[in-house]
Design an enzyme around this catalytic site. Structure first.
Site, PDB file in Angstrom:
ATOM      1  CB  CYS A 113     -41.371  54.442 149.508  1.00  0.00           C
ATOM      2  SG  CYS A 113     -42.408  53.836 148.180  1.00  0.00           S
ATOM      3  CG  HIS A 246     -41.343  58.654 149.720  1.00  0.00           C
ATOM      4  ND1 HIS A 246     -40.630  58.307 148.596  1.00  0.00           N
ATOM      5  CD2 HIS A 246     -42.527  57.997 149.638  1.00  0.00           C
ATOM      6  CE1 HIS A 246     -41.361  57.484 147.864  1.00  0.00           C
ATOM      7  NE2 HIS A 246     -42.514  57.287 148.471  1.00  0.00           N
ATOM      8  CG  ASN A 276     -43.866  56.956 145.133  1.00  0.00           C
ATOM      9  OD1 ASN A 276     -42.679  56.694 145.306  1.00  0.00           O
ATOM     10  ND2 ASN A 276     -44.815  56.592 145.982  1.00  0.00           N
TER      11      ASN A 276
HETATM   12  O1  UT7 Z   1     -44.862  55.590 148.912  1.00  0.00           O
HETATM   13  C1  UT7 Z   1     -46.145  55.612 149.480  1.00  0.00           C
HETATM   14  C2  UT7 Z   1     -47.041  55.472 148.301  1.00  0.00           C
HETATM   15  N1  UT7 Z   1     -48.358  55.951 148.289  1.00  0.00           N
HETATM   16  C3  UT7 Z   1     -48.836  57.146 148.644  1.00  0.00           C
HETATM   17  O2  UT7 Z   1     -48.222  57.991 149.213  1.00  0.00           O
HETATM   18  C4  UT7 Z   1     -50.259  57.378 148.295  1.00  0.00           C
HETATM   19  C5  UT7 Z   1     -51.042  58.067 149.370  1.00  0.00           C
HETATM   20  N2  UT7 Z   1     -52.421  58.283 148.935  1.00  0.00           N
HETATM   21  C6  UT7 Z   1     -52.739  59.179 147.986  1.00  0.00           C
HETATM   22  O3  UT7 Z   1     -51.874  59.859 147.471  1.00  0.00           O
HETATM   23  C7  UT7 Z   1     -54.199  59.350 147.621  1.00  0.00           C
HETATM   24  O4  UT7 Z   1     -54.986  58.547 148.470  1.00  0.00           O
HETATM   25  C8  UT7 Z   1     -54.475  58.985 146.140  1.00  0.00           C
HETATM   26  C9  UT7 Z   1     -53.859  60.053 145.260  1.00  0.00           C
HETATM   27  C10 UT7 Z   1     -53.901  57.627 145.801  1.00  0.00           C
HETATM   28  C11 UT7 Z   1     -55.971  58.946 145.878  1.00  0.00           C
HETATM   29  O5  UT7 Z   1     -56.579  60.168 146.260  1.00  0.00           O
HETATM   30  P1  UT7 Z   1     -57.934  60.134 147.098  1.00  0.00           P
HETATM   31  O6  UT7 Z   1     -58.327  61.547 147.291  1.00  0.00           O
HETATM   32  O7  UT7 Z   1     -57.696  59.287 148.311  1.00  0.00           O
HETATM   33  O8  UT7 Z   1     -58.936  59.471 146.057  1.00  0.00           O
HETATM   34  P2  UT7 Z   1     -59.808  58.136 146.209  1.00  0.00           P
HETATM   35  O9  UT7 Z   1     -58.952  56.923 146.139  1.00  0.00           O
HETATM   36  O10 UT7 Z   1     -60.731  58.265 147.371  1.00  0.00           O
HETATM   37  O11 UT7 Z   1     -60.673  58.203 144.872  1.00  0.00           O
HETATM   38  C12 UT7 Z   1     -61.601  59.283 144.640  1.00  0.00           C
HETATM   39  C13 UT7 Z   1     -62.214  59.084 143.290  1.00  0.00           C
HETATM   40  C14 UT7 Z   1     -62.787  57.682 143.070  1.00  0.00           C
HETATM   41  O12 UT7 Z   1     -63.980  57.832 142.302  1.00  0.00           O
HETATM   42  P3  UT7 Z   1     -65.429  57.738 143.001  1.00  0.00           P
HETATM   43  O13 UT7 Z   1     -65.463  56.387 143.659  1.00  0.00           O
HETATM   44  O14 UT7 Z   1     -65.449  58.858 143.980  1.00  0.00           O
HETATM   45  O15 UT7 Z   1     -66.345  57.902 141.846  1.00  0.00           O
HETATM   46  C15 UT7 Z   1     -61.755  56.993 142.238  1.00  0.00           C
HETATM   47  O16 UT7 Z   1     -62.268  55.960 141.438  1.00  0.00           O
HETATM   48  O17 UT7 Z   1     -61.237  59.258 142.269  1.00  0.00           O
HETATM   49  C16 UT7 Z   1     -61.263  58.144 141.376  1.00  0.00           C
HETATM   50  N3  UT7 Z   1     -59.922  57.938 140.835  1.00  0.00           N
HETATM   51  C17 UT7 Z   1     -59.470  58.532 139.719  1.00  0.00           C
HETATM   52  N4  UT7 Z   1     -60.052  59.376 138.847  1.00  0.00           N
HETATM   53  C18 UT7 Z   1     -59.318  59.822 137.823  1.00  0.00           C
HETATM   54  C19 UT7 Z   1     -58.925  57.169 141.359  1.00  0.00           C
HETATM   55  N5  UT7 Z   1     -57.832  57.267 140.580  1.00  0.00           N
HETATM   56  C20 UT7 Z   1     -58.145  58.105 139.557  1.00  0.00           C
HETATM   57  C21 UT7 Z   1     -57.436  58.601 138.458  1.00  0.00           C
HETATM   58  N6  UT7 Z   1     -58.040  59.453 137.626  1.00  0.00           N
HETATM   59  N7  UT7 Z   1     -56.131  58.265 138.229  1.00  0.00           N
END
Ligand code: UT7
Length: 319
Positions: A113, A246, A276
């Site tokens: 990215c 980005h 993204n």
């Molecule tokens: O180019 C660089 C690329 N990447 C990025 O910039 C990504 C940077 N990170 C992020 O944007 C965030 O960390 C995410 C959007 C990927 C995730 O957000 P988060 O607040 O860190 O969520 P998490 O991974 O801690 O997940 C929280 C909950 C989990 O459920 P439990 O364990 O709390 O029950 C996940 O299983 O959200 C759940 N979850 C979803 N629920 C519905 C994860 N993905 C999804 C989804 N829909 N798509």
């Protein structure tokens, strides 16, 4: 001698796919979750068989048209991509052939990215050295090909597309400062850890990410690298007319703008409609803001990218 952007172009394949449509395809997610955590509402997904070189070529044609430059006059073609058509030849060579150019220096850059920030910085150095005069710099991706559609934590975040700029030698600015950095000790938090060996894919061919680790890293270094290019150009972030970070997550974009003291109305945002698109995200956003009249000649624009590696970079320019 400066390097100056004389044309921009972009291309998005197919129709926009909304969060609700993704959920309807069987992914255990919701529009509410995706919008709240990322700001993404839709993304474009390339039809089967569509490749990064095809998307990149469309974006390139538009940038060449705006610049009034014939493809045969290019002497440098750099493509930033992590989803090349083939292992080799490079996507840059494939695009070169599709455009009908012969003889230009052509190669791909792999900085995920951060790829467009790297490719732009490299092209600028070629031009400032005097060795090249007319460059095409492209970010082109079909990330949908490397997503695990069973992994809801990653598959909802990415989209496909391409953006391009024509960069030409000029006596007036131009790109004012660039920076490119990497720290390979973070390779484990965002990767596609698969290999092709002896006719087999070994390991895992899909994108894997520790989202929270990536989030924290991104917010820190995007602010740092923006300050670095401002200092190199002896400017303050208050002098920036447009910030194009980005486009990965609206929360990261907002946090970066806040850290830099840049007002939200000066930040170009496309992540809500593109998701993204990795190396394509910055040139896609740049082209949108140029074509809708927000970015005007003479304004100061700060572009920055970050991604797997970890790699990150920025360019500060007078448009
Ligand atoms: O180019 C660089 C690329 N990447 C990025 O910039 C990504 C940077 N990170 C992020 O944007 C965030 O960390 C995410 C959007 C990927 C995730 O957000 P988060 O607040 O860190 O969520 P998490 O991974 O801690 O997940 C929280 C909950 C989990 O459920 P439990 O364990 O709390 O029950 C996940 O299983 O959200 C759940 N979850 C979803 N629920 C519905 C994860 N993905 C999804 C989804 N829909 N798509």
């Amino acid at each position: 001698m400066y390097a100056r952007i004389t044309g921009t172009g972009s291309y998005l394949p197919g129709d926009a796919v909304s969060n609700t449509e993704l959920a309807a395809r069987g992914i255990d997610t919701s529009d509410e979750w995706i919008v709240t955590r990322t700001g993404i509402r839709s993304r474009h997904l390339a039809p089967a068989g569509t490749t990064a070189s095809q998307l990149g070529c469309e974006a390139a044609r538009r940038a060449l048209e705006m610049a009034g430059v014939e493809a045969t006059a290019l002497d440098l073609i750099i493509v930033a991509t992590s989803t090349p058509d083939f292992i080799f030849p490079s996507t840059a060579c494939l695009i070169q052939a599709q455009l009908g150019n012969k003889g230009a220096t052509a190669f791909d850059v792999q900085a995920v990215c951060a790829g467009f920030a790297y490719a732009l910085g490299i092209a600028e150095k070629f031009i400032r050295s005097g060795s090249h005069k007319r460059a095409l710099v492209i970010g082109a991706e079909v990330f949908s090909r490397i997503l695990d559609w069973q992994d809801r934590g990653t598959c909802v975040l990415f989209g496909d597309g391409a953006g391009a700029v024509v960069l030409e030698a000029a006596e007036t600015p131009g790109i004012l400062a660039t920076a490119m950095h990497a720290d390979g000790s973070y390779a484990g938090i965002l990767n596609v850890p698969g290999q092709i060996s002896r006719g087999q894919v070994t390991g895992d061919p899909f994108l894997r990410m520790d989202g929270q680790a990536v989030f924290k890293f991104a917010v820190r270094v995007l602010a740092e690298v923006a300050q670095e290019v401002c200092a190199a150009a002896e400017m303050d972030s208050a002098d920036i007319d447009w910030l194009i970070p980005h486009q990965a997550n609206l929360r990261i974009i907002d946090a970066t703008g806040r850290k830099l003291g840049i007002a939200p109305e000066k930040v170009v945002v496309t992540v809500d409609r593109h998701g993204n698109t990795s190396a394509a995200s910055v040139p896609l956003a740049l082209d949108e803001a140029v074509r809708d009249g927000r970015i005007q000649r003479g304004q100061k624009v700060l572009l920055e990218g970050i991604g797997g590696g970890f790699a990150w970079g920025a360019a500060l320019l007078e448009f």
